[in-house]
Design a protein around this motif. Structure first.
Motif, PDB file in Angstrom:
ATOM      1  N   GLU A 145      37.819  45.397  43.452  1.00 29.42           N
ATOM      2  CA  GLU A 145      37.973  46.378  41.879  1.00 29.42           C
ATOM      3  C   GLU A 145      39.297  46.618  42.171  1.00 29.42           C
ATOM      4  N   ALA A 146      40.429  45.912  42.693  1.00 29.90           N
ATOM      5  CA  ALA A 146      41.973  45.691  42.331  1.00 29.90           C
ATOM      6  C   ALA A 146      42.119  44.752  41.729  1.00 29.90           C
ATOM      7  N   LEU A 147      41.771  44.061  41.217  1.00 32.46           N
ATOM      8  CA  LEU A 147      41.736  42.652  40.830  1.00 32.46           C
ATOM      9  C   LEU A 147      41.005  42.965  39.240  1.00 32.46           C
ATOM     10  N   VAL A 148      40.075  43.839  39.372  1.00 36.46           N
ATOM     11  CA  VAL A 148      39.450  44.393  37.812  1.00 36.46           C
ATOM     12  C   VAL A 148      40.721  45.488  36.846  1.00 36.46           C
ATOM     13  N   LYS A 149      41.275  46.434  37.973  1.00 37.82           N
ATOM     14  CA  LYS A 149      42.464  47.015  38.011  1.00 37.82           C
ATOM     15  C   LYS A 149      43.658  46.384  37.288  1.00 37.82           C
ATOM     16  N   GLN A 150      43.268  45.465  38.322  1.00 40.46           N
ATOM     17  CA  GLN A 150      44.863  44.220  37.945  1.00 40.46           C
ATOM     18  C   GLN A 150      45.255  43.205  36.285  1.00 40.46           C
ATOM     19  N   VAL A 151      44.040  43.550  36.630  1.00 44.71           N
ATOM     20  CA  VAL A 151      43.495  42.695  34.798  1.00 44.71           C
ATOM     21  C   VAL A 151      43.115  43.527  34.252  1.00 44.71           C
ATOM     22  N   VAL A 152      43.130  45.256  33.269  1.00 42.19           N
ATOM     23  CA  VAL A 152      43.447  46.392  32.897  1.00 42.19           C
ATOM     24  C   VAL A 152      44.990  46.239  32.757  1.00 42.19           C
ATOM     25  N   SER A 184      33.165  50.432  35.087  1.00 41.66           N
ATOM     26  CA  SER A 184      34.353  50.927  35.090  1.00 41.66           C
ATOM     27  C   SER A 184      34.877  51.820  35.456  1.00 41.66           C
ATOM     28  N   THR A 185      34.035  51.719  36.960  1.00 39.93           N
ATOM     29  CA  THR A 185      34.396  52.268  37.611  1.00 39.93           C
ATOM     30  C   THR A 185      35.348  51.903  38.756  1.00 39.93           C
ATOM     31  N   ALA A 186      35.574  50.454  38.328  1.00 40.71           N
ATOM     32  CA  ALA A 186      35.754  49.672  39.329  1.00 40.71           C
ATOM     33  C   ALA A 186      37.120  49.248  38.567  1.00 40.71           C
ATOM     34  N   ALA A 187      37.591  49.688  37.614  1.00 36.49           N
ATOM     35  CA  ALA A 187      38.359  49.796  36.174  1.00 36.49           C
ATOM     36  C   ALA A 187      39.195  50.708  36.574  1.00 36.49           C
ATOM     37  N   PRO A 204      34.785  38.582  37.856  1.00 42.28           N
ATOM     38  CA  PRO A 204      36.130  38.383  38.565  1.00 42.28           C
ATOM     39  C   PRO A 204      36.503  37.889  39.384  1.00 42.28           C
ATOM     40  N   ASP A 205      36.576  36.347  39.471  1.00 45.08           N
ATOM     41  CA  ASP A 205      36.913  35.825  40.430  1.00 45.08           C
ATOM     42  C   ASP A 205      38.345  35.726  41.303  1.00 45.08           C
ATOM     43  N   PRO A 206      38.767  36.180  42.724  1.00 46.44           N
ATOM     44  CA  PRO A 206      39.621  36.513  43.493  1.00 46.44           C
ATOM     45  C   PRO A 206      41.230  34.607  43.608  1.00 46.44           C
ATOM     46  N   ARG A 207      39.816  33.496  43.567  1.00 44.03           N
ATOM     47  CA  ARG A 207      40.211  32.344  43.218  1.00 44.03           C
ATOM     48  C   ARG A 207      41.138  31.557  41.825  1.00 44.03           C
ATOM     49  N   TRP A 208      40.613  32.678  39.739  1.00 45.71           N
ATOM     50  CA  TRP A 208      39.964  32.257  38.796  1.00 45.71           C
ATOM     51  C   TRP A 208      41.541  32.950  38.881  1.00 45.71           C
ATOM     52  N   THR A 209      40.846  34.459  38.584  1.00 44.59           N
ATOM     53  CA  THR A 209      41.348  35.314  37.463  1.00 44.59           C
ATOM     54  C   THR A 209      42.981  35.351  37.743  1.00 44.59           C
ATOM     55  N   PHE A 219      37.994  39.896  29.141  1.00 43.08           N
ATOM     56  CA  PHE A 219      37.217  39.337  30.417  1.00 43.08           C
ATOM     57  C   PHE A 219      35.808  40.303  30.505  1.00 43.08           C
ATOM     58  N   CYS A 220      35.046  38.988  30.792  1.00 39.63           N
ATOM     59  CA  CYS A 220      33.460  39.626  30.383  1.00 39.63           C
ATOM     60  C   CYS A 220      32.715  39.229  31.852  1.00 39.63           C
ATOM     61  N   MET A 221      32.590  40.491  32.210  1.00 41.30           N
ATOM     62  CA  MET A 221      32.279  39.867  34.185  1.00 41.30           C
ATOM     63  C   MET A 221      31.087  40.649  34.444  1.00 41.30           C
ATOM     64  N   VAL A 222      31.143  39.795  35.323  1.00 37.63           N
ATOM     65  CA  VAL A 222      29.427  40.109  35.713  1.00 37.63           C
ATOM     66  C   VAL A 222      29.613  41.183  36.893  1.00 37.63           C
ATOM     67  N   SER A 223      29.847  42.683  37.103  1.00 41.56           N
ATOM     68  CA  SER A 223      29.813  43.459  37.798  1.00 41.56           C
ATOM     69  C   SER A 223      29.598  43.367  39.209  1.00 41.56           C
TER      70      SER A 223
END
Ligand SMILES: [Zn+2]
Length: 280
Positions: free
Chosen positions: A132-139, A176-179, A100-105, A121-125
């Motif tokens: 983490e908040a952005l990962v949760k936002q995606v889900v 998975s933890t971030a999500a 995830p990228d806070p500018r584009w995601t 979203f194929c994320m680089v961990s």
């Protein structure tokens, strides 16, 4: 004969024979007097429906569907064979790598949600650490997660087993933890550089090895119109294989990808595609 028949009916209490004359007298008197009584007011009568009961009207019809069609999420059953197209030729799976990228995601999420579309979203961990908040936002937006390794090491197949384990399995745990515990259902090798070991390891950990069949090379920044044209041309050429489209939400400026996506989603919907996830 009639009396015998009636007293044999099982519902009539077993009166003793000498009580019967009194009972019949009472019935006879009531039968003579009742017709002479004034009729009951209609308001006193039980409200027995004469016609069929009134059925509540059904809820109003659902509003018209959103601009795009979605495919219902299905659990992914990982197999070691690398998935590079969809069996359903009417479904398109959009995939976004390197975030995830806070500018584009968030901008890509906003476009997808505005059109009612979904993507993987194929994320680089290592990019997810601190996001983490952005990962949760995606889900939470209805998108699903793919493990794109810990460090985006494109020489992954050449590494030793411990390093491969960390890049594949360790990255999955971090994501998975971030999500917040959401599943990571796919693995995509950095640079598309696979080995049998990497594909089997990801499948063993419940992640379907995922490739693509549509690549507009948006990371080279050829211009938004060129990205759109490349996707259109490749999809029309590839049909009837269901497209898995490779795009990027990380790894540099994705302004062109954002602009292209605004045009691609309506075009895909016009072609009759539903938006779904990369399920075999
Ligand atoms: Zn990548």
């Amino acid at each position: 004969m009639l009396q015998d028949t009636r007293i044999r009916r099982p519902r009539i209490p077993p009166f003793r024979r000498r009580e019967l004359p009194g009972i019949y007298l009472a019935v006879l008197v009531f039968g003579l007097v009742a017709p002479l009584l004034p009729p009951l007011d209609a308001g006193d009568l039980p409200r027995t429906p004469i016609t069929a009961p009134v059925v509540e009207p059904e809820a109003p019809a659902a509003p018209p569907p959103v601009q795009v069609q979605l495919v219902a999420p299905a659990p992914v059953v990982a197999r070691a064979a690398i998935l590079n197209k969809l069996t359903d030729s009417h479904t398109v799976a959009l995939t976004f790598d390197d975030g995830p990228d806070p500018r584009w995601t968030p901008r890509i999420l906003e476009i997808l949600q505005r059109h009612g579309a979904v993507a993987t979203f194929c994320m680089v961990s290592s990019n997810a650490v601190g996001q983490e908040a952005l990962v949760k936002q995606v889900v939470a937006a209805g998108m699903r997660l793919c493990d794109h390794s810990r460090t985006h090491d494109e020489q992954l197949p050449d590494r030793d087993k411990d390093r491969i384990d960390d890049e594949v399995v360790g990255a999955e745990a971090t994501l998975s933890t971030a999500a917040g515990g959401a599943p990571v259902e796919w693995f995509r090798a950095p640079g598309g550089n696979w080995s049998t070991e990497v594909a089997e390891l990801s499948a063993e950990h419940g992640m379907q090895p995922l490739s693509w069949n549509i690549d507009p090379r948006d990371w080279e920044r050829p211009g938004a119109d060129a990205i759109v044209a490349a996707v259109q041309q490749q999809i029309l050429q590839q049909a009837p294989d269901g497209p898995i489209v490779l795009l990027h939400d990380g790894g540099g400026s994705r302004e062109e990808t954002v602009e292209a996506l605004e045009k691609l989603i309506p075009w895909l919907a016009e072609q009759g595609y539903r938006f779904g996830f990369p399920v075999p």
